[in-house]
Enzyme design. Structure first.
Site, mmCIF file in Angstrom:
data_model
loop_
_atom_site.group_PDB
_atom_site.id
_atom_site.type_symbol
_atom_site.label_atom_id
_atom_site.label_comp_id
_atom_site.label_asym_id
_atom_site.label_seq_id
_atom_site.Cartn_x
_atom_site.Cartn_y
_atom_site.Cartn_z
ATOM 1 N N TYR A 144 109.608 6.506 -20.526
ATOM 2 C CA TYR A 144 109.186 7.073 -21.850
ATOM 3 C C TYR A 144 107.908 6.446 -22.224
ATOM 4 O O TYR A 144 107.867 5.225 -22.102
ATOM 5 C CB TYR A 144 110.298 7.055 -22.779
ATOM 6 C CG TYR A 144 109.679 7.786 -24.327
ATOM 7 C CD1 TYR A 144 109.349 9.200 -24.352
ATOM 8 C CD2 TYR A 144 109.437 7.132 -25.142
ATOM 9 C CE1 TYR A 144 109.158 9.776 -25.569
ATOM 10 C CE2 TYR A 144 109.140 7.536 -26.584
ATOM 11 C CZ TYR A 144 108.818 9.036 -26.495
ATOM 12 O OH TYR A 144 108.350 9.710 -27.561
ATOM 13 N N ASP A 239 103.563 -0.211 -19.093
ATOM 14 C CA ASP A 239 103.932 0.151 -20.470
ATOM 15 C C ASP A 239 104.717 -0.952 -21.121
ATOM 16 O O ASP A 239 106.005 -0.725 -20.864
ATOM 17 C CB ASP A 239 104.323 1.679 -20.537
ATOM 18 C CG ASP A 239 104.851 2.111 -21.947
ATOM 19 O OD1 ASP A 239 104.865 1.039 -22.994
ATOM 20 O OD2 ASP A 239 105.129 3.264 -22.071
ATOM 21 N N LYS A 267 105.784 -1.563 -30.833
ATOM 22 C CA LYS A 267 107.077 -2.312 -31.164
ATOM 23 C C LYS A 267 107.000 -3.557 -31.585
ATOM 24 O O LYS A 267 106.369 -3.605 -32.774
ATOM 25 C CB LYS A 267 108.171 -2.048 -30.009
ATOM 26 C CG LYS A 267 108.490 -0.506 -29.955
ATOM 27 C CD LYS A 267 109.722 -0.038 -28.984
ATOM 28 C CE LYS A 267 109.738 1.276 -29.158
ATOM 29 N NZ LYS A 267 109.861 2.240 -27.941
HETATM 30 C C1 LIG Z 1 108.796 3.667 -27.883
HETATM 31 C C2 LIG Z 1 107.989 3.702 -26.608
HETATM 32 C C3 LIG Z 1 106.790 4.545 -26.702
HETATM 33 C C4 LIG Z 1 106.436 5.190 -27.698
HETATM 34 O O1 LIG Z 1 105.962 4.424 -28.979
HETATM 35 P P1 LIG Z 1 105.875 4.952 -30.447
HETATM 36 O O2 LIG Z 1 105.660 3.964 -31.309
HETATM 37 O O3 LIG Z 1 107.640 5.480 -30.528
HETATM 38 O O4 LIG Z 1 105.104 5.980 -30.079
HETATM 39 C C5 LIG Z 1 106.264 4.246 -25.369
HETATM 40 N N1 LIG Z 1 106.600 3.802 -24.464
HETATM 41 C C6 LIG Z 1 107.644 2.658 -24.361
HETATM 42 C C7 LIG Z 1 108.172 2.200 -23.128
HETATM 43 C C8 LIG Z 1 108.416 2.931 -25.529
HETATM 44 O O5 LIG Z 1 109.687 2.186 -25.527
#
Ligand SMILES: *Cc1c(COP(=O)(O)O)cnc(C)c1O
Length: 428
Positions: A144, A239, A267
């Site tokens: 994601y 990511d 995060k």
């Molecule tokens: C949570 C998450 C996102 C998205 O971040 P948001 O602040 O919710 O837009 C993208 N990549 C990873 C790996 C994530 O865990």
């Protein structure tokens, strides 16, 4: 436990907010029942609107790595708030957090702050496309990267080469530029590159997957991606929205000693406020406006409250030599305890863990990619989730999510949790 007030609040929310929530996973669709409305949180605990206390294993999906209402972060925010909450002009604070982040993370010279992980990943991809002058990207099924169009792609029927939209509203035109691969499958990447010569701008990956449960990269997988990217003029995007400032000071790059070309954060970097960031070596970052041609902007980007929270968080993680070791030890202790009680109670399970990311799958096969992550017994997970909530333990309301351990958890909390899992697993 009673959830009277939570149920009432949810009913009211449903009238004015689609599904009653501002982000879908909060709605408990995967586990049934009504979401729990939080009133406050402190350290390792959530307190809900009905007066229940829950030990928190989600920690706002990662940011609260040092526990809720962590004093240095709260103080930093309140002090800054008195001085004005947004200017749309540069502040010294932005340089301070940028310099600190760059000093903690390997291989980055410059960083730009945005407001979410979604924005960070979306901007990282645009930058990669602008830098390489190529259009296509490769992403992995089950990873994601936020909700921007290019990432809401699923495997097309039959042909593996083209993805198809997995949400209405994502156009076929967008989907055709996202190629989908299976996690931990280098051969798959090899084939995609061969089938799209000189067309792929970037491979984006969660270096430890955390959005299909926790899935570690297989031995040599990340290095294999690095080598394929180098040989084909492709940028490697890590990511690290979940793994950054969690698995180590320098995130997964440091843990596995693999350098990405662009790194996305979110995060933890915001200390619980809405922050994302993306970073790379100067040669790449200098392509961004106003220095270069790749456009990216944000009215509230670098917001002083958000930067104050993030800076206070990163300072603590940077200063505390043993914090990542402590997180690892606590999570290893939890893992051993869970293994014990699940085995004793004859439950079929697989546990994956990297550092303070851990997930329990109710299936005995190895969970190495999206396909194997989907094999878990969902009915067992539902019972497990609701059983734990009744015992005062809150894990993610979906089998596809990692648990996030915070340093505020004590060994008493962990023992309490293991005892709760023992009790609940007897009825699985
Ligand atoms: C949570 C998450 C996102 C998205 O971040 P948001 O602040 O919710 O837009 C993208 N990549 C990873 C790996 C994530 O865990």
């Amino acid at each position: 436990m009673l959830y009277q007030r939570s149920s009432q609040l949810f009913a009211e929310a449903e009238k004015v907010i689609p599904g009653g929530v501002n982000s879908p996973v909060r709605a408990f669709k995967a586990v049934g029942g009504t979401p729990i409305f939080v009133k406050s949180a402190q350290g390792a605990y959530l307190y809900d609107e009905d007066g229940n206390r829950l030990i928190d294993y989600i920690n706002s999906w990662g940011p609260m790595i040092l526990g809720h209402a962590y004093e240095p972060v709260v103080n930093a925010i309140t002090e800054k708030a008195k001085l004005g909450t947004s200017f749309g002009m540069p502040t010294e604070l932005e340089t301070q957090i940028a310099a600190l982040a760059i000093s903690m993370v390997p291989g980055i010279d410059k960083i730009r702050f945005v407001n979410s992980g979604t924005e960070a990943c979306m901007s990282a991809v645009r930058l990669a496309r602008g830098f390489t002058k190529r259009d296509k990207i490769i992403k992995f099924a089950g990873c994601y990267h936020g909700h921007s169009d290019s990432f809401l792609i699923q495997a097309g029927s039959g042909a593996i080469t083209f993805g198809t939209p997995n949400s209405p509203g994502v156009t076929a035109g967008t989907a055709k530029d996202t190629l989908l691969a299976a996690y931990n499958d280098l051969g798959n990447i090899h084939d995609l590159i061969a089938a799209n010569p000189n067309e792929i701008a970037a491979i984006i990956i969660e270096p430890v997957a955390g959005n299909m449960g926790c899935i570690p990269p297989a031995e040599g997988f990340l290095q294999g991606l690095r080598d394929l990217c180098d040989a084909n003029g492709i940028l490697l995007i890590f990511d690290e929205v979940m793994t950054g400032f969690r698995l180590a000071r320098g995130g997964a790059q440091e843990l596995y000693n693999i350098k990405a070309d662009i790194v996305a954060f979110g995060k933890v970097i915001g200390g619980g406020l809405p922050v994302g960031a993306f970073a790379a070596r100067a040669e790449i970052m200098n392509h961004l406006a106003p220095l270069g041609p790749v456009y990216q902007a944000g009215t509230l980007s670098g917001n002083p409250l958000a930067m104050a929270a993030g800076l206070a968080m990163l300072q603590k993680l940077n200063e505390d030599e043993s914090v990542f070791k402590r997180l690892e030890e606590k999570t290893a202790y939890l893992e051993a305890g869970i293994r014990n009680v699940l085995s004793e109670n004859g439950v079929v399970y697989t546990i994956n863990r990297v550092g303070s990311m851990i997930s329990v799958h109710f299936d005995e096969g190895a969970v190495t990619d999206f396909k194997s992550a989907g094999k878990g017994d969902n009915e067992s997970f539902r019972k497990f989730f609701h059983g734990l909530v009744a015992e005062g333990v809150y894990i993610a309301p979906s089998a596809y999510e990692t648990w996030f351990i915070s340093d505020a958890l004590t060994y008493e909390d962990l023992d309490f949790t293991i005892a709760a899992i023992d009790k609940v697993s007897k009825s699985l």
